[in-house]
Write a protein that holds these residues in place. Structure first.
Motif, mmCIF file in Angstrom:
data_model
loop_
_atom_site.group_PDB
_atom_site.id
_atom_site.type_symbol
_atom_site.label_atom_id
_atom_site.label_comp_id
_atom_site.label_asym_id
_atom_site.label_seq_id
_atom_site.Cartn_x
_atom_site.Cartn_y
_atom_site.Cartn_z
ATOM 1 N N VAL A 21 53.057 40.767 43.593
ATOM 2 C CA VAL A 21 54.045 41.107 42.565
ATOM 3 C C VAL A 21 54.478 39.859 41.802
ATOM 4 N N ALA A 22 54.856 38.810 42.535
ATOM 5 C CA ALA A 22 55.320 37.587 41.883
ATOM 6 C C ALA A 22 54.217 36.973 41.023
ATOM 7 N N GLY A 23 53.029 36.837 41.605
ATOM 8 C CA GLY A 23 51.924 36.251 40.857
ATOM 9 C C GLY A 23 51.519 37.095 39.667
ATOM 10 N N GLY A 24 51.413 38.398 39.877
ATOM 11 C CA GLY A 24 50.958 39.292 38.813
ATOM 12 C C GLY A 24 51.922 39.367 37.651
ATOM 13 N N ILE A 25 53.218 39.484 37.941
ATOM 14 C CA ILE A 25 54.214 39.598 36.876
ATOM 15 C C ILE A 25 54.286 38.299 36.070
ATOM 16 N N SER A 72 53.119 35.578 31.012
ATOM 17 C CA SER A 72 52.676 34.427 30.208
ATOM 18 C C SER A 72 51.657 34.856 29.161
ATOM 19 N N VAL A 73 50.749 35.753 29.525
ATOM 20 C CA VAL A 73 49.729 36.234 28.584
ATOM 21 C C VAL A 73 50.365 37.077 27.490
ATOM 22 N N MET A 74 51.285 37.971 27.867
ATOM 23 C CA MET A 74 51.905 38.858 26.893
ATOM 24 C C MET A 74 52.798 38.095 25.919
ATOM 25 N N ILE A 75 53.559 37.132 26.429
ATOM 26 C CA ILE A 75 54.453 36.364 25.557
ATOM 27 C C ILE A 75 53.663 35.508 24.584
ATOM 28 N N PRO A 103 47.130 31.005 27.970
ATOM 29 C CA PRO A 103 47.894 30.307 26.920
ATOM 30 C C PRO A 103 47.393 28.878 26.709
ATOM 31 N N LYS A 104 47.719 28.330 25.560
ATOM 32 C CA LYS A 104 47.241 26.987 25.200
ATOM 33 C C LYS A 104 47.728 25.950 26.189
ATOM 34 N N HIS A 128 51.413 28.073 29.541
ATOM 35 C CA HIS A 128 50.209 27.696 30.291
ATOM 36 C C HIS A 128 50.580 27.385 31.738
ATOM 37 N N ASP A 129 51.679 26.659 31.911
ATOM 38 C CA ASP A 129 52.142 26.340 33.270
ATOM 39 C C ASP A 129 52.548 27.615 34.014
ATOM 40 N N LEU A 130 53.228 28.512 33.297
ATOM 41 C CA LEU A 130 53.651 29.778 33.917
ATOM 42 C C LEU A 130 52.442 30.593 34.341
ATOM 43 N N PHE A 131 51.402 30.576 33.525
ATOM 44 C CA PHE A 131 50.177 31.309 33.840
ATOM 45 C C PHE A 131 49.618 30.856 35.184
#
Length: 356
Positions: free
Chosen positions: A27-31, A36-39, A46-47, A53-56
Motif C-alpha cells: 500500500v505504502a509503496g504503491g500509493i 508521483s506518476v500522476m502528479i 518523473p524527471k 523523482h525521489d518520491l517515485f
C-alpha cells in the motif's frame, strides 16, 4: 515426517500471515509511486532531480521490500523469528537474479520455515543453546534456503513467473472480461478469507508487473460488497432492522476505504441471499471496469485509490454498477422471506481487517 505434513496442512495459514504482513509495504509503496506518476502528468518515471523523482523511488523501495517481507513472515509463521533472515534473503536473491517475484517469495518462505523448523530440533550442548537462534540457525538456514534458490529452483520459478506475466498481458487484449469476472467472484466469495487473499495476491503480482488493467478492475471488485450492502439498507429500509441499517452506513464507509470485510456482518446473518448478490455485483463491477479500460497503480480498492486511477469516471461508473446490482439483487431476494428482527449483531468483537 509428521511435522512436515502438519506444516504443509497449515500452508494456507502461513500464506495468509505472509500476505497480511506484506500489505503495508504494498500500500505504502504503491500509493507513493502512483502519486508521483500522476502528479508529474508524464505517465512515466518523473524527471531526474525533481522531488517527484525521489518520491517515485521511495515507492519503488516499498515494492522491492514486498517480496522479501512476504517470504520472511511465511517463514516466521512456520518457525518463528529464526526463519526471518533465511526466508527474506532467499526471496530477495531469487527476485534479483531470476525475477522469481511473488511465487519465489512463497517458495522461499515455505522452504526457509521448514529448514529452520528442523534445524531447531537438533540437540546441542547447553552452552550452545543461547547462540543457536541468533547465530547458528540463521546462518545455516540462509545458506541452505538461499542456496536452493540460487543453484536449484530459482531459475525455473523465474521462467514460470515470466510465462505467467506474458500470459496475463495477452489476456488484457483477448479475455480480459472473463478474467475480470473470475477475479470479482473470488474477491467477494469470502471477503478477506483464503479465496479473497489468492485473488488479492494475484492483484499484487500484476502491480509488480505493470498489468494495471487487472489492478483497476480488482480495485472496483474489492469495494462493491460493502458499498452494495450499505446501499441496500437505504433502498428498502423495511427489509432491515435498525441495527442492520446502522451497519449499512458503516459498510459504505468501509467500502470507500477498500475494506471488503464491511459486508461480513450481512453475509454472516443471511449468507444464502447475501453471498450470491455480492458475488454477482463484484463480477459485474469488475467486468464493467475491464470493458471501460480502467487502470490503477495501487494494489488496493475503493475510492481511496481514485487519485492514482486512470479513467476515474469509468472507475466510479463500474463501482456504482456493481454496487447497485448488489443492492437490488439482495433486496429482491430478501423481499421473498419474512422480515427478521435484528439479524446483525453490532456488539460482536471487532473484526480483524487483513486485506481489501
Amino acid at each position: 515426517m509428521k511435522d512436515l505434513i502438519s506444516i504443509l496442512k497449515d500452508t494456507r495459514q502461513h500464506l495468509m500471515t505472509g500476505v497480511s504482513h506484506m500489505i503495508p509495504f504494498v500500500v505504502a509503496g504503491g500509493i507513493l509511486l502512483a502519486a508521483s506518476v500522476m502528479i508529474s502528468g508524464e505517465g512515466a518515471v518523473p524527471k531526474e532531480g525533481s522531488w517527484l523523482h525521489d518520491l517515485f523511488f521511495i515507492g519503488v523501495a516499498g515494492f522491492k521490500l514486498m517480496v522479501p517481507m512476504l517470504a520472511a513472515y511465511i517463514g516466521y509463521s512456520i518457525a518463528d523469528r529464526s526463519a526471518l533472515a533465511p526466508s527474506a534473503i532467499a526471496a530477495y536473491i531469487g527476485a534479483d537474479m531470476y525475477n522469481t517475484g511473488f511465487f519465489g517469495a512463497i517458495f522461499a518462505g515455505l522452504l526457509g520455515g521448514i529448514v529452520v523448523f528442523y534445524l531447531k530440533k537438533i540437540k546441542v550442548p547447553a552452552f550452545a543453546r543461547s547462540i543457536m537462534p541468533i547465530f547458528v540457525i540463521p546462518i545455516i538456514g540462509t545458506l541452505i534456503t538461499a542456496g536452493a534458490i540460487v543453484w536449484g529452483i530459482g531459475e525455473p520459478i523465474g521462467a514460470g513467473t515470466t510465462a505467467m506475466t506474458d500470459f496475463l498481458k495477452g489476456m488484457q487484449n483477448e479475455s480480459i472480461v472473463i478474467l475480470a469476472v473470475i477475479m470479482g467472484l473470488m474477491i467477494a466469495f469470502d471477503m478477506g478469507g483464503p479465496v479473497n487473499k489468492v485473488a488479492y495476491a494475484f492483484m499484487v503480482l500484476c502491480v509488480g508487473e505493470g498489468i494495471n488493467t487487472v489492478v483497476g478492475f480488482t480495485a472496483v471488485a474489492i469495494a462493491v460488497p460493502p458499498i452494495g450492502m450499505g446501499l441496500a439498507t437505504f433502498f428498502n429500509k423495511k427489509l432491515y432492522a435498525p441495527s442492520e441499517q446502522e451497519a449499512g452506513r458503516a459498510s459504505i464507509l468501509m467500502g470507500t476505504m477498500g475494506i471488503t470485510e464491511g459486508a461480513i456482518p450481512f453475509a454472516a446473518a443471511d449468507p444464502i441471499r447475501v453471498l450470491p448478490s455480492i458475488m454477482t455485483g463484484s463480477a459485474l463491477g469488475a467486468a464493467t471496469a475491464a470493458i471501460l479500460g480502467t487502470q490503477s497503480y495501487a494494489a488496493w480498492g475503493g475510492l481511496i485509490v481514485l487519485p492514482v486511477v486512470e479513467g476515474r469516471l469509468s472507475f466510479v461508473i463500474a463501482l456504482m454498477v456493481g454496487s447497485v446490482v448488489t443492492a437490488l439483487m439482495v433486496n429482491f431476494l430478501k423481499a421473498r422471506r419474512p422480515v427478521q428482527e435484528a439479524t446483525v449483531d453490532t456488539d460482536e468483537p471487532e473484526l480483524e481487517i487483513e486485506i481489501g
